[in-house]
Scaffold this active site. Structure first.
Site, PDB file in Angstrom:
ATOM      1  N   HIS A 271      12.742  -1.399  -2.789  1.00 11.65           N
ATOM      2  CA  HIS A 271      12.085  -1.530  -4.085  1.00 11.65           C
ATOM      3  C   HIS A 271      12.931  -2.450  -4.972  1.00 11.65           C
ATOM      4  O   HIS A 271      14.148  -2.266  -5.064  1.00 11.65           O
ATOM      5  CB  HIS A 271      11.928  -0.161  -4.749  1.00 11.65           C
ATOM      6  CG  HIS A 271      11.258  -0.252  -6.079  1.00 11.65           C
ATOM      7  ND1 HIS A 271       9.918  -0.569  -6.204  1.00 11.65           N
ATOM      8  CD2 HIS A 271      11.734  -0.131  -7.347  1.00 11.65           C
ATOM      9  CE1 HIS A 271       9.607  -0.621  -7.483  1.00 11.65           C
ATOM     10  NE2 HIS A 271      10.681  -0.355  -8.204  1.00 11.65           N
TER      11      HIS A 271
ATOM     12  N   GLU B 298      18.172  -8.073  -1.976  1.00 13.77           N
ATOM     13  CA  GLU B 298      17.341  -7.288  -1.052  1.00 13.77           C
ATOM     14  C   GLU B 298      17.660  -7.689   0.387  1.00 13.77           C
ATOM     15  O   GLU B 298      17.767  -6.837   1.274  1.00 13.77           O
ATOM     16  CB  GLU B 298      15.849  -7.539  -1.329  1.00 13.77           C
ATOM     17  CG  GLU B 298      15.372  -7.034  -2.676  1.00 13.77           C
ATOM     18  CD  GLU B 298      13.875  -7.281  -2.888  1.00 13.77           C
ATOM     19  OE1 GLU B 298      13.082  -7.149  -1.945  1.00 13.77           O
ATOM     20  OE2 GLU B 298      13.498  -7.632  -4.027  1.00 13.77           O
TER      21      GLU B 298
ATOM     22  N   ASP C 112       8.058   5.428  -4.606  1.00 14.70           N
ATOM     23  CA  ASP C 112       9.412   4.944  -4.927  1.00 14.70           C
ATOM     24  C   ASP C 112      10.333   6.086  -5.367  1.00 14.70           C
ATOM     25  O   ASP C 112      11.032   5.990  -6.384  1.00 14.70           O
ATOM     26  CB  ASP C 112       9.347   3.861  -6.022  1.00 14.70           C
ATOM     27  CG  ASP C 112       8.539   2.651  -5.569  1.00 14.70           C
ATOM     28  OD1 ASP C 112       8.547   2.341  -4.382  1.00 14.70           O
ATOM     29  OD2 ASP C 112       7.886   2.025  -6.421  1.00 14.70           O
TER      30      ASP C 112
ATOM     31  N   ASN D 157      12.010   2.147   2.642  1.00 12.02           N
ATOM     32  CA  ASN D 157      11.342   1.155   1.797  1.00 12.02           C
ATOM     33  C   ASN D 157      12.384   0.404   0.963  1.00 12.02           C
ATOM     34  O   ASN D 157      13.453   0.930   0.663  1.00 12.02           O
ATOM     35  CB  ASN D 157      10.378   1.896   0.852  1.00 12.02           C
ATOM     36  CG  ASN D 157       9.623   0.969  -0.088  1.00 12.02           C
ATOM     37  OD1 ASN D 157       9.091  -0.056   0.319  1.00 12.02           O
ATOM     38  ND2 ASN D 157       9.580   1.338  -1.372  1.00 12.02           N
TER      39      ASN D 157
ATOM     40  N   ARG E  89       0.856  -1.183   0.000  1.00  8.75           N
ATOM     41  CA  ARG E  89       0.000   0.000   0.000  1.00  8.75           C
ATOM     42  C   ARG E  89       0.891   1.232   0.000  1.00  8.75           C
ATOM     43  O   ARG E  89       1.985   1.212   0.577  1.00  8.75           O
ATOM     44  CB  ARG E  89      -0.874   0.071   1.265  1.00  8.75           C
ATOM     45  CG  ARG E  89      -1.648  -1.165   1.615  1.00  8.75           C
ATOM     46  CD  ARG E  89      -2.618  -1.609   0.573  1.00  8.75           C
ATOM     47  NE  ARG E  89      -3.645  -0.619   0.227  1.00  8.75           N
ATOM     48  CZ  ARG E  89      -4.506  -0.774  -0.769  1.00  8.75           C
ATOM     49  NH1 ARG E  89      -4.458  -1.850  -1.533  1.00  8.75           N
ATOM     50  NH2 ARG E  89      -5.410   0.152  -1.020  1.00  8.75           N
TER      51      ARG E  89
END
Ligand code: GRF
Length: 217
Positions: A109, A174, A145, A107, A91
Site C-alpha cells: 500500500h 515500494e 489495508d 499486499n 480489487r
C-alpha cells in the site's frame, strides 16, 4: 522454493521488481502465475516477457463478487500457489480467497498505514500535507489495508513536490520493500503474533539508532 501467484491490475512495476528479485536469487521462490483483472494491464506483458504464465480474470464477467473470488482461487490453486501477492491489484479480495490462503496473502500500500488506507494513498498523504510519506507491505485480512504490517518505508515530502513526484519517490521505495518482504516470507522468517509480525533471524540493533527526520539541521 515457494510458489508465488501475483495479482495485478496495471503497469506491474512492482511485479517487475519481484521478477528481478526471483531471478537474482534474493527471493527463494518461483512465480507460477500472474493474474490480472484487466486484459490491458502492461504487467501481463512483463510476465509473458519473462516466461511466466498469465491469466485474465475480469471482475466484470461475474455477477457475484464471490464467483470472481472463486475463479481467482481456482486459477491460483491450479498454479500450485502457496503465497498470493497483491501487486497493485485494484480489487478488494474477499473471504473466500483469504480462507483458501490463510495468512498467505500480502499486499503493498503506497502510504504508511494505518494512515491513508484505500485508493490513492499517495494523493491522500500529499493533500493532507504530511512531511513523511511512504509505503507499507502487510498481510491481508478481511478489512481494507488493515492486516499485520511486515515492512514500512518512509520518504520525505519535499517543498516543491508535485503529487506525481511524490508518487514516483514512494514507488521507488515500494520496489525495495516489497521484494524484501516476499524474500522474508519465502525464507520462513515471518511470524504473525496478533497484530504484530515478528521477523526472525535478523539483526535489528542498528535500527534502534536510526531515524528519518524530514528537516535535517
Ligand atoms: C502501486 O503504487 C501500488 O502501491 C498501488 O498501485 C500501484 C501499482 O503500481 N496499489 P504497479 O502496477 O506495480 O506499477
Amino acid at each position: 522454493m515457494t510458489k508465488i501467484g501475483v495479482l495485478i491490475s496495471g503497469s506491474g512495476s512492482n511485479l517487475q521488481s519481484i521478477i528481478e528479485a526471483v531471478k537474482s536469487g534474493r527471493i527463494d521462490g518461483e512465480i507460477t502465475v500472474v493474474i490480472s483483472n484487466d486484459p490491458e494491464a502492461y504487467g501481463l506483458t512483463r510476465a509473458a516477457d519473462n516466461g511466466i504464465a498469465t491469466r485474465v480474470v475480469k471482475h466484470g464477467d461475474y455477477l457475484k463478487r464471490q464467483d470472481f473470488d472463486k475463479e481467482l482461487v481456482r486459477v491460483l490453486q491450479a498454479g500450485g500457489v502457496e503465497l498470493v501477492v497483491l501487486a497493485g491489484f485494484m480489487r478488494v479480495v474477499g473471504t473466500l480467497l483469504l480462507e483458501a490462503f490463510p495468512d498467505r496473502v500480502i499486499n503493498i500500500h503506497p502510504a504508511i498505514l494505518p494512515a491513508f488506507p484505500g485508493t490513492d494513498g499517495q494523493a491522500q498523504a500529499f493533500n493532507y500535507g504530511v512531511k513523511l510519506a511512504g509505503c507499507t507491505v502487510h498481510f491481508v485480512d478481511e478489512k481494507v489495508d488493515h492486516g499485520p504490517i511486515i515492512i514500512q518505508a518512509a520518504v520525505p515530502v519535499l517543498a516543491g513536490d508535485s503529487k506525481d513526484e511524490l508518487k514516483a519517490r514512494i514507488l521507488k521505495c515500494e520496489h525495495k520493500i516489497f521484494p524484501q518482504a516476499i524474500a522474508l516470507y519465502c525464507a520462513g522468517k515471518l511470524r504473525i503474533e496478533g497484530r504484530r509480525v515478528v521477523i526472525t533471524g535478523i539483526d535489528e540493533t542498528l535500527l534502534s539508532e536510526q531515524a528519518l527526520i524530514s528537516c535535517p539541521l
